[in-house]
Design a protein around this motif. Structure first.
Motif, PDB file in Angstrom:
ATOM      1  N   ARG A 132       0.826  -1.196   0.000  1.00 43.20           N
ATOM      2  CA  ARG A 132       0.000   0.000   0.000  1.00 43.20           C
ATOM      3  C   ARG A 132       0.865   1.253   0.000  1.00 43.20           C
ATOM      4  N   ARG A 133       1.944   1.217   0.753  1.00 43.67           N
ATOM      5  CA  ARG A 133       2.825   2.387   0.835  1.00 43.67           C
ATOM      6  C   ARG A 133       3.408   2.726  -0.535  1.00 43.67           C
ATOM      7  N   THR A 134       3.808   1.705  -1.273  1.00 46.17           N
ATOM      8  CA  THR A 134       4.385   1.945  -2.598  1.00 46.17           C
ATOM      9  C   THR A 134       3.383   2.642  -3.511  1.00 46.17           C
ATOM     10  N   ARG A 135       2.154   2.132  -3.526  1.00 46.76           N
ATOM     11  CA  ARG A 135       1.126   2.736  -4.387  1.00 46.76           C
ATOM     12  C   ARG A 135       0.791   4.151  -3.947  1.00 46.76           C
ATOM     13  N   VAL A 136       0.662   4.365  -2.655  1.00 50.20           N
ATOM     14  CA  VAL A 136       0.330   5.699  -2.145  1.00 50.20           C
ATOM     15  C   VAL A 136       1.440   6.690  -2.463  1.00 50.20           C
ATOM     16  N   ASP A 137       2.674   6.274  -2.323  1.00 52.02           N
ATOM     17  CA  ASP A 137       3.794   7.163  -2.632  1.00 52.02           C
ATOM     18  C   ASP A 137       3.827   7.519  -4.116  1.00 52.02           C
ATOM     19  N   GLU A 138       3.444   6.585  -4.966  1.00 53.92           N
ATOM     20  CA  GLU A 138       3.398   6.866  -6.404  1.00 53.92           C
ATOM     21  C   GLU A 138       2.330   7.914  -6.713  1.00 53.92           C
ATOM     22  N   VAL A 139       1.172   7.795  -6.077  1.00 53.08           N
ATOM     23  CA  VAL A 139       0.111   8.785  -6.284  1.00 53.08           C
ATOM     24  C   VAL A 139       0.551  10.154  -5.777  1.00 53.08           C
ATOM     25  N   SER A 140       1.243  10.182  -4.656  1.00 49.78           N
ATOM     26  CA  SER A 140       1.708  11.447  -4.103  1.00 49.78           C
ATOM     27  C   SER A 140       2.679  12.145  -5.044  1.00 49.78           C
ATOM     28  N   ALA A 141       3.362  11.370  -5.868  1.00 53.09           N
ATOM     29  CA  ALA A 141       4.356  11.941  -6.766  1.00 53.09           C
ATOM     30  C   ALA A 141       3.732  12.617  -7.980  1.00 53.09           C
ATOM     31  N   ASP A 142       2.694  11.973  -8.581  1.00 47.75           N
ATOM     32  CA  ASP A 142       2.151  12.532  -9.827  1.00 47.75           C
ATOM     33  C   ASP A 142       0.631  12.685  -9.831  1.00 47.75           C
ATOM     34  N   GLY A 143      -0.032  12.312  -8.742  1.00 53.16           N
ATOM     35  CA  GLY A 143      -1.477  12.473  -8.654  1.00 53.16           C
ATOM     36  C   GLY A 143      -2.290  11.385  -9.315  1.00 53.16           C
ATOM     37  N   ARG A 144      -1.648  10.446  -9.978  1.00 53.36           N
ATOM     38  CA  ARG A 144      -2.391   9.437 -10.736  1.00 53.36           C
ATOM     39  C   ARG A 144      -2.618   8.173  -9.907  1.00 53.36           C
ATOM     40  N   HIS A 145      -3.874   7.957  -9.552  1.00 55.85           N
ATOM     41  CA  HIS A 145      -4.239   6.719  -8.868  1.00 55.85           C
ATOM     42  C   HIS A 145      -4.612   5.711  -9.940  1.00 55.85           C
ATOM     43  N   ARG A 146      -3.772   4.712 -10.115  1.00 57.50           N
ATOM     44  CA  ARG A 146      -3.965   3.730 -11.171  1.00 57.50           C
ATOM     45  C   ARG A 146      -4.733   2.523 -10.648  1.00 57.50           C
ATOM     46  N   TYR A 147      -5.726   2.125 -11.412  1.00 59.93           N
ATOM     47  CA  TYR A 147      -6.549   0.983 -11.025  1.00 59.93           C
ATOM     48  C   TYR A 147      -5.708  -0.282 -10.929  1.00 59.93           C
ATOM     49  N   SER A 148      -5.984  -1.070  -9.899  1.00 58.06           N
ATOM     50  CA  SER A 148      -5.298  -2.345  -9.723  1.00 58.06           C
ATOM     51  C   SER A 148      -6.236  -3.331  -9.045  1.00 58.06           C
ATOM     52  N   LEU A 149      -6.261  -4.547  -9.553  1.00 56.46           N
ATOM     53  CA  LEU A 149      -7.079  -5.590  -8.928  1.00 56.46           C
ATOM     54  C   LEU A 149      -6.612  -5.887  -7.504  1.00 56.46           C
ATOM     55  N   GLU A 150      -5.340  -5.616  -7.230  1.00 62.99           N
ATOM     56  CA  GLU A 150      -4.792  -5.864  -5.903  1.00 62.99           C
ATOM     57  C   GLU A 150      -5.153  -4.762  -4.911  1.00 62.99           C
ATOM     58  N   ASP A 151      -5.724  -3.659  -5.404  1.00 58.50           N
ATOM     59  CA  ASP A 151      -6.073  -2.528  -4.539  1.00 58.50           C
ATOM     60  C   ASP A 151      -7.490  -2.067  -4.871  1.00 58.50           C
ATOM     61  N   PRO A 152      -8.496  -2.762  -4.315  1.00 62.40           N
ATOM     62  CA  PRO A 152      -9.891  -2.484  -4.689  1.00 62.40           C
ATOM     63  C   PRO A 152     -10.513  -1.290  -3.972  1.00 62.40           C
ATOM     64  N   HIS A 153      -9.722  -0.557  -3.183  1.00 62.98           N
ATOM     65  CA  HIS A 153     -10.293   0.506  -2.364  1.00 62.98           C
ATOM     66  C   HIS A 153     -10.790   1.687  -3.183  1.00 62.98           C
ATOM     67  N   PHE A 154     -10.229   1.887  -4.383  1.00 68.51           N
ATOM     68  CA  PHE A 154     -10.661   2.989  -5.232  1.00 68.51           C
ATOM     69  C   PHE A 154     -10.375   2.594  -6.670  1.00 68.51           C
ATOM     70  N   THR A 155     -10.700   3.492  -7.595  1.00 67.65           N
ATOM     71  CA  THR A 155     -10.549   3.186  -9.003  1.00 67.65           C
ATOM     72  C   THR A 155      -9.654   4.228  -9.662  1.00 67.65           C
ATOM     73  N   THR A 156      -9.567   4.198 -10.982  1.00 73.42           N
ATOM     74  CA  THR A 156      -8.750   5.165 -11.714  1.00 73.42           C
ATOM     75  C   THR A 156      -9.166   6.586 -11.344  1.00 73.42           C
ATOM     76  N   ALA A 157      -8.192   7.391 -10.927  1.00 73.05           N
ATOM     77  CA  ALA A 157      -8.538   8.727 -10.439  1.00 73.05           C
ATOM     78  C   ALA A 157      -7.335   9.650 -10.536  1.00 73.05           C
ATOM     79  N   TYR A 158      -7.624  10.934 -10.336  1.00 76.04           N
ATOM     80  CA  TYR A 158      -6.564  11.938 -10.318  1.00 76.04           C
ATOM     81  C   TYR A 158      -6.680  12.758  -9.043  1.00 76.04           C
ATOM     82  N   PHE A 159      -5.575  12.848  -8.301  1.00 76.48           N
ATOM     83  CA  PHE A 159      -5.514  13.609  -7.066  1.00 76.48           C
ATOM     84  C   PHE A 159      -4.768  14.909  -7.374  1.00 76.48           C
ATOM     85  N   ALA A 160      -5.453  16.018  -7.320  1.00 84.52           N
ATOM     86  CA  ALA A 160      -4.929  17.282  -7.840  1.00 84.52           C
ATOM     87  C   ALA A 160      -4.115  18.056  -6.814  1.00 84.52           C
ATOM     88  N   ASP A 161      -3.087  18.714  -7.292  1.00 82.25           N
ATOM     89  CA  ASP A 161      -2.386  19.731  -6.507  1.00 82.25           C
ATOM     90  C   ASP A 161      -3.294  20.953  -6.453  1.00 82.25           C
TER      91      ASP A 161
END
Length: 263
Positions: free
Chosen positions: A162-191
């Motif tokens: 989870r930490r790896t995925r969260v850190d990746e989103v923090s870097a570029d805002g892109r939450h990428r869909y993954s079957l291993e992480d069903p908590h949310f879907t494809t999304a963009y977290f804006a600055d």
């Protein structure tokens, strides 16, 4: 609409998320901010990405003429059953709306799921087209570090995957869909700093930014506080006090940005 986004919302969890538990903070704060920003009823409101009508319901109750446009058929069917609300299927980037037909256009979800800036600007430009001159556009965005803050609060940040995925989103805002992480879907977290520029590019004059949950959503006891009327009012008042403080905008889970079409 991407298949994974459609599948996520067809689980029908979003309505309950905003009406129960800690999600009520987001719902009530969005409600009170909109009641300050919107022109008085009756006014014509286009609720783009309005889901099952969780906000359209109280807007219609306040006397507004509300139309929901949403890409999820189940959402459209449910929203259309609400008194005073009409609903139809559509895409925020190509609204089924006449030019200058509405006093208010709300985008309280579409920008979450448009990872590419041109698509976000296109959705805002469509809102600009659909709102009357002098009319109001309000858009919600998920803040860049919302996932990091949330996983810290929940304790999930200590799980390596989870930490790896969260850190990746923090870097570029892109939450990428993954079957291993069903908590949310494809999304963009804006600055928060980038949102006014997207409003400007779409032709809107940016007038204000409001942190919805402030820092209260990060407190362990917030759900119990919301259950108690006295504590709830104190939490809402405290969050209201810092809602537009520039140094704290990014601490909130969600941000509302308001703009206007020039007369």
């Amino acid at each position: 609409m991407r298949e994974e986004i459609l599948a996520y919302y067809e689980q029908d969890k979003e309505d309950a998320r905003l009406r129960e538990g800690a999600g009520r903070l987001e719902f009530w704060r969005t409600q009170e901010i909109l009641r300050r920003l919107l022109p008085g009823a009756p006014a014509r409101v286009l609720d783009v990405g309005g889901g099952t009508g969780v906000h359209a319901e109280w807007l219609a109750g306040d006397g507004y003429e509300v139309e929901v446009v949403d890409p999820v058929p189940m959402h459209v069917e449910r929203a259309g059953r609400l008194p005073g609300v009409t609903a139809r299927q559509g895409d925020a980037r190509a609204l089924p709306a006449e030019d200058a037909a509405y006093d208010v256009v709300l985008l309280l979800g579409p920008l979450y799921h448009l990872p590419e800036r041109p698509d976000r600007v296109r959705a805002l430009a469509e809102a600009h087209r659909a709102v009357r001159p002098g009319g109001v556009v309000v858009a919600a965005t998920i803040n860049r570090f919302a996932g990091l803050n949330d996983t810290l609060v929940q304790g999930n940040y200590f799980l390596p995957e989870r930490r790896t995925r969260v850190d990746e989103v923090s870097a570029d805002g892109r939450h990428r869909y993954s079957l291993e992480d069903p908590h949310f879907t494809t999304a963009y977290f804006a600055d928060p700093a980038e949102v006014p520029g997207e409003f400007t590019e779409a032709g809107l004059v940016c007038e204000g930014r409001y942190g919805v949950e402030g820092v209260a959503w990060l407190m362990g006891g917030v759900e119990e506080w919301l259950d108690d009327p006295e504590h709830r009012e104190a939490v809402l008042a405290a969050t209201r006090r810092i809602e537009s403080e520039p140094s704290l905008l990014g601490a909130s889970g969600h941000l509302l940005t308001t703009g206007r079409r020039l007369p």
